[in-house]
Design a protein around this motif. Structure first.
Motif, PDB file in Angstrom:
ATOM      1  N   PHE A   8      14.023  86.030  51.760  1.00 13.82           N
ATOM      2  CA  PHE A   8      13.744  84.858  52.586  1.00 13.82           C
ATOM      3  C   PHE A   8      14.754  83.771  52.244  1.00 13.82           C
ATOM      4  N   GLY A   9      15.481  83.305  53.253  1.00 13.00           N
ATOM      5  CA  GLY A   9      16.462  82.247  53.071  1.00 13.00           C
ATOM      6  C   GLY A   9      15.824  80.870  53.138  1.00 13.00           C
ATOM      7  N   GLY A  10      16.632  79.868  52.887  1.00 12.52           N
ATOM      8  CA  GLY A  10      16.141  78.498  52.772  1.00 12.52           C
ATOM      9  C   GLY A  10      15.395  77.961  53.970  1.00 12.52           C
ATOM     10  N   THR A  11      15.907  78.182  55.183  1.00 13.42           N
ATOM     11  CA  THR A  11      15.220  77.623  56.353  1.00 13.42           C
ATOM     12  C   THR A  11      13.903  78.343  56.644  1.00 13.42           C
ATOM     13  N   SER A  12      13.788  79.600  56.230  1.00 22.20           N
ATOM     14  CA  SER A  12      12.519  80.317  56.467  1.00 22.20           C
ATOM     15  C   SER A  12      11.454  79.912  55.456  1.00 22.20           C
ATOM     16  N   LEU A  13      11.808  79.050  54.503  1.00 20.75           N
ATOM     17  CA  LEU A  13      10.859  78.598  53.475  1.00 20.75           C
ATOM     18  C   LEU A  13      10.680  77.084  53.488  1.00 20.75           C
ATOM     19  N   GLU A  14      11.217  76.432  54.498  1.00 17.11           N
ATOM     20  CA  GLU A  14      11.205  74.982  54.565  1.00 17.11           C
ATOM     21  C   GLU A  14       9.841  74.471  55.026  1.00 17.11           C
ATOM     22  N   GLY A  15       9.104  73.913  54.112  1.00 15.37           N
ATOM     23  CA  GLY A  15       7.813  73.319  54.438  1.00 15.37           C
ATOM     24  C   GLY A  15       6.647  74.287  54.310  1.00 15.37           C
ATOM     25  N   VAL A  38      10.192  90.537  46.366  1.00 18.20           N
ATOM     26  CA  VAL A  38      10.562  89.383  47.185  1.00 18.20           C
ATOM     27  C   VAL A  38      11.683  88.609  46.499  1.00 18.20           C
ATOM     28  N   VAL A  39      12.705  88.288  47.274  1.00 24.07           N
ATOM     29  CA  VAL A  39      13.824  87.471  46.807  1.00 24.07           C
ATOM     30  C   VAL A  39      13.831  86.206  47.657  1.00 24.07           C
ATOM     31  N   VAL A  40      13.870  85.049  46.996  1.00 25.92           N
ATOM     32  CA  VAL A  40      13.835  83.795  47.742  1.00 25.92           C
ATOM     33  C   VAL A  40      15.018  82.910  47.390  1.00 25.92           C
ATOM     34  N   SER A  41      15.421  82.130  48.369  1.00 25.79           N
ATOM     35  CA  SER A  41      16.389  81.058  48.159  1.00 25.79           C
ATOM     36  C   SER A  41      15.608  79.774  47.939  1.00 25.79           C
ATOM     37  N   ALA A  42      16.317  78.742  47.538  1.00 33.64           N
ATOM     38  CA  ALA A  42      15.712  77.415  47.499  1.00 33.64           C
ATOM     39  C   ALA A  42      15.394  77.002  48.931  1.00 33.64           C
ATOM     40  N   VAL A  46      17.535  71.830  49.438  1.00 32.49           N
ATOM     41  CA  VAL A  46      17.221  71.528  48.040  1.00 32.49           C
ATOM     42  C   VAL A  46      18.431  71.713  47.134  1.00 32.49           C
ATOM     43  N   THR A  47      19.153  72.800  47.292  1.00 33.06           N
ATOM     44  CA  THR A  47      20.326  73.027  46.441  1.00 33.06           C
ATOM     45  C   THR A  47      21.343  71.912  46.619  1.00 33.06           C
ATOM     46  N   ASN A  48      21.574  71.498  47.844  1.00 33.31           N
ATOM     47  CA  ASN A  48      22.512  70.395  48.087  1.00 33.31           C
ATOM     48  C   ASN A  48      22.062  69.106  47.401  1.00 33.31           C
ATOM     49  N   GLU A  74      15.360  77.695  43.430  1.00 33.11           N
ATOM     50  CA  GLU A  74      14.794  79.032  43.644  1.00 33.11           C
ATOM     51  C   GLU A  74      13.511  79.213  42.840  1.00 33.11           C
ATOM     52  N   GLN A  75      13.479  78.652  41.634  1.00 33.82           N
ATOM     53  CA  GLN A  75      12.280  78.770  40.798  1.00 33.82           C
ATOM     54  C   GLN A  75      11.077  78.095  41.457  1.00 33.82           C
ATOM     55  N   VAL A  76      11.314  76.921  42.022  1.00 34.80           N
ATOM     56  CA  VAL A  76      10.230  76.207  42.705  1.00 34.80           C
ATOM     57  C   VAL A  76       9.725  77.010  43.896  1.00 34.80           C
TER      58      VAL A  76
END
Length: 90
Positions: A8-15, A38-42, A46-48, A74-76
């Motif tokens: 799951f990339g960042g925009t798919s986890l936003e909010g 499961v592998v997740v991005s921030a 958030v990274t920026n 990513e940890q969060v």
């Protein structure tokens, strides 16, 4: 048991709503009997933000200390997604 990997990339986890959607996707695969990795991005942006904080404090974004800071995104996300998967009934 068949193992699948879901990324799951960042925009798919936003909010919250998108975290809930991702968690449901994971849960549905698990429910069907898959072993799910499961592998997740921030979350988006958030990274920026973390890189900008490092820079604002005089740090070099290429240093190992900066890697520690930026990896917290990513940890969060991993923690939040775990909370949702364990505590939500779909």
């Amino acid at each position: 048991m068949v193992r699948i990997v879901q990324k799951f990339g960042g925009t798919s986890l936003e909010g919250v709503s998108r975290l809930l959607n991702a968690a449901e996707t994971v849960y549905r695969k698990w429910e069907k009997g898959f072993q799910v990795v499961v592998v997740v991005s921030a979350m988006a942006g958030v990274t920026n933000q973390l890189v900008e904080l490092v820079k604002a404090l005089g740090g070099d974004p290429q240093n190992p200390e900066s890697d520690v800071v930026t990896s917290t995104g990513e940890q969060v996300t991993a923690g939040l997604l775990s909370v949702v998967v364990k505590n939500t009934v779909f």
